[in-house]
Scaffold this motif. Structure first.
Motif, PDB file in Angstrom:
ATOM      1  N   ARG A   1       0.859  -1.431  -0.154  1.00  0.00           N
ATOM      2  CA  ARG A   1       0.128   0.098  -0.020  1.00  0.00           C
ATOM      3  C   ARG A   1       0.879   1.163  -0.097  1.00  0.00           C
ATOM      4  O   ARG A   1       0.444   2.438  -0.387  1.00  0.00           O
TER       5      ARG A   1
ATOM      6  N   GLY B   1      -7.300   1.953   3.356  1.00  0.00           N
ATOM      7  CA  GLY B   1      -6.988   3.216   2.810  1.00  0.00           C
ATOM      8  C   GLY B   1      -5.820   3.870   3.656  1.00  0.00           C
ATOM      9  O   GLY B   1      -5.147   4.607   3.164  1.00  0.00           O
TER      10      GLY B   1
ATOM     11  N   VAL C   1      -8.869   8.722   0.500  1.00  0.00           N
ATOM     12  CA  VAL C   1      -8.030   7.972  -0.059  1.00  0.00           C
ATOM     13  C   VAL C   1      -8.241   6.486   0.321  1.00  0.00           C
ATOM     14  O   VAL C   1      -8.594   6.185   1.448  1.00  0.00           O
ATOM     15  N   ASP C   2      -8.277   5.524  -0.918  1.00  0.00           N
ATOM     16  CA  ASP C   2      -8.465   4.128  -0.392  1.00  0.00           C
ATOM     17  C   ASP C   2      -7.383   3.058  -1.222  1.00  0.00           C
ATOM     18  O   ASP C   2      -6.840   3.971  -2.022  1.00  0.00           O
ATOM     19  N   ASP C   3      -7.388   2.046  -0.950  1.00  0.00           N
ATOM     20  CA  ASP C   3      -6.436   1.267  -1.510  1.00  0.00           C
ATOM     21  C   ASP C   3      -7.096   0.595  -2.860  1.00  0.00           C
ATOM     22  O   ASP C   3      -6.509  -0.141  -3.470  1.00  0.00           O
ATOM     23  N   GLY C   4      -7.964   0.844  -3.251  1.00  0.00           N
ATOM     24  CA  GLY C   4      -8.705   0.556  -4.332  1.00  0.00           C
ATOM     25  C   GLY C   4     -10.194   0.752  -4.611  1.00  0.00           C
ATOM     26  O   GLY C   4     -10.911   0.794  -3.593  1.00  0.00           O
ATOM     27  N   LEU C   5     -10.778   0.641  -5.903  1.00  0.00           N
ATOM     28  CA  LEU C   5     -12.288   0.928  -5.809  1.00  0.00           C
ATOM     29  C   LEU C   5     -12.673  -0.432  -6.507  1.00  0.00           C
ATOM     30  O   LEU C   5     -11.990  -0.618  -7.820  1.00  0.00           O
TER      31      LEU C   5
ATOM     32  N   ALA D   1     -16.599   4.408  -1.372  1.00  0.00           N
ATOM     33  CA  ALA D   1     -16.039   5.711  -1.591  1.00  0.00           C
ATOM     34  C   ALA D   1     -17.342   6.651  -1.915  1.00  0.00           C
ATOM     35  O   ALA D   1     -16.941   7.902  -1.570  1.00  0.00           O
TER      36      ALA D   1
ATOM     37  N   VAL E   1      -7.154   7.001  -5.563  1.00  0.00           N
ATOM     38  CA  VAL E   1      -6.740   5.694  -5.340  1.00  0.00           C
ATOM     39  C   VAL E   1      -6.060   5.180  -6.382  1.00  0.00           C
ATOM     40  O   VAL E   1      -5.813   5.785  -7.567  1.00  0.00           O
TER      41      VAL E   1
ATOM     42  N   GLY F   1      -8.621   0.963  -9.761  1.00  0.00           N
ATOM     43  CA  GLY F   1     -10.320   0.821  -9.660  1.00  0.00           C
ATOM     44  C   GLY F   1     -10.779   0.513 -10.949  1.00  0.00           C
ATOM     45  O   GLY F   1     -10.456   0.482 -12.013  1.00  0.00           O
TER      46      GLY F   1
ATOM     47  N   CYS G   1      -7.485   8.221 -10.383  1.00  0.00           N
ATOM     48  CA  CYS G   1      -7.390   6.666 -10.290  1.00  0.00           C
ATOM     49  C   CYS G   1      -6.373   6.377 -11.155  1.00  0.00           C
ATOM     50  O   CYS G   1      -6.302   6.685 -12.438  1.00  0.00           O
TER      51      CYS G   1
END
Length: 212
Positions: A7, A36, A128-132, A138, A157, A160, A177
């Motif tokens: 991450r 995230g 912020v997240d680690d993915g969508l 989100a 991100v 995603g 993204c």
């Protein structure tokens, strides 16, 4: 398709596309709990911005918890994907909501601790997240940030799905993204190390972090 070692490396990839926010005094970086937060920690460090957390809980289908039919956030925000939720018995929805609300409340109490309630009035909130995957979490985060007074909401991100990106582009002021691979699958596909982030990692990231 690009994979990230972890991450932290994903956070570095995001920062490369957020350069215009570096050193801006109104920016606050919000890590979506829990995955995230390690990504957001890198982003906040590189932007010179305060780090905080946003607790949002995905509502998973009873027979397939990894598939979201909605999400919950603080300030009584609830987002439902009606197309999916309509296939679930209302009593089952209520049961999932009760369970996830209890966990949201627990995490809010744990992570906020002595920190003041999140106040985004007039701020640029970088979520912020680690993915969508579905984007439901989100999307809830964007609505929470606006409810808390954010002047501008940016979702950032490393990876995603195109569908989630398109949905969030209509919700947020900006969506960064880094990649939107076809046949997206699961977020974990794009990481060598995708361990479950612990409460201790989250509180550790927040230790000494200014709430701005």
């Amino acid at each position: 398709m690009t994979t990230y070692r972890n991450r932290a490396e994903a956070g570095e990839a995001i920062v490369d596309q957020l350069g215009g926010l570096t050193g801006q005094p109104d920016v606050v970086v919000l890590g979506l709990v829990r995955g995230g937060v390690p990504v957001a920690q890198v982003v906040a460090d590189r932007l010179g911005a305060p780090l905080d957390v946003l607790v949002v809980r995905k509502l998973g289908m009873p027979w397939a918890p990894e598939v979201a039919f909605g999400a919950l956030g603080p300030a009584d925000v609830r987002v439902l994907n009606d197309a999916v939720a309509s296939r679930i018995d209302p009593d089952e929805i209520a049961q999932v909501v009760r369970r996830e609300q209890a966990e949201l409340d627990r995490r809010e109490q744990l992570y906020r601790a002595d920190r003041p309630p999140l106040d985004l009035t007039g701020r640029t909130a970088v979520v912020v997240d680690d993915g969508l995957a579905t984007g439901a979490t989100a999307r809830a985060a964007v609505q929470v940030a606006r409810h808390l007074g954010a002047r501008r909401v940016v979702v950032a991100v490393p990876v995603g799905s195109q569908e989630a990106y398109d949905m969030l582009a209509a919700e947020a002021d900006q969506v960064v993204c880094v990649q939107t691979p076809p046949d997206f699958g699961a977020v974990s596909r794009y990481y060598d190390d995708f361990h479950e982030v612990s409460d201790q990692e989250v509180t550790g990231a927040l230790t000494g972090a200014s709430s701005g």
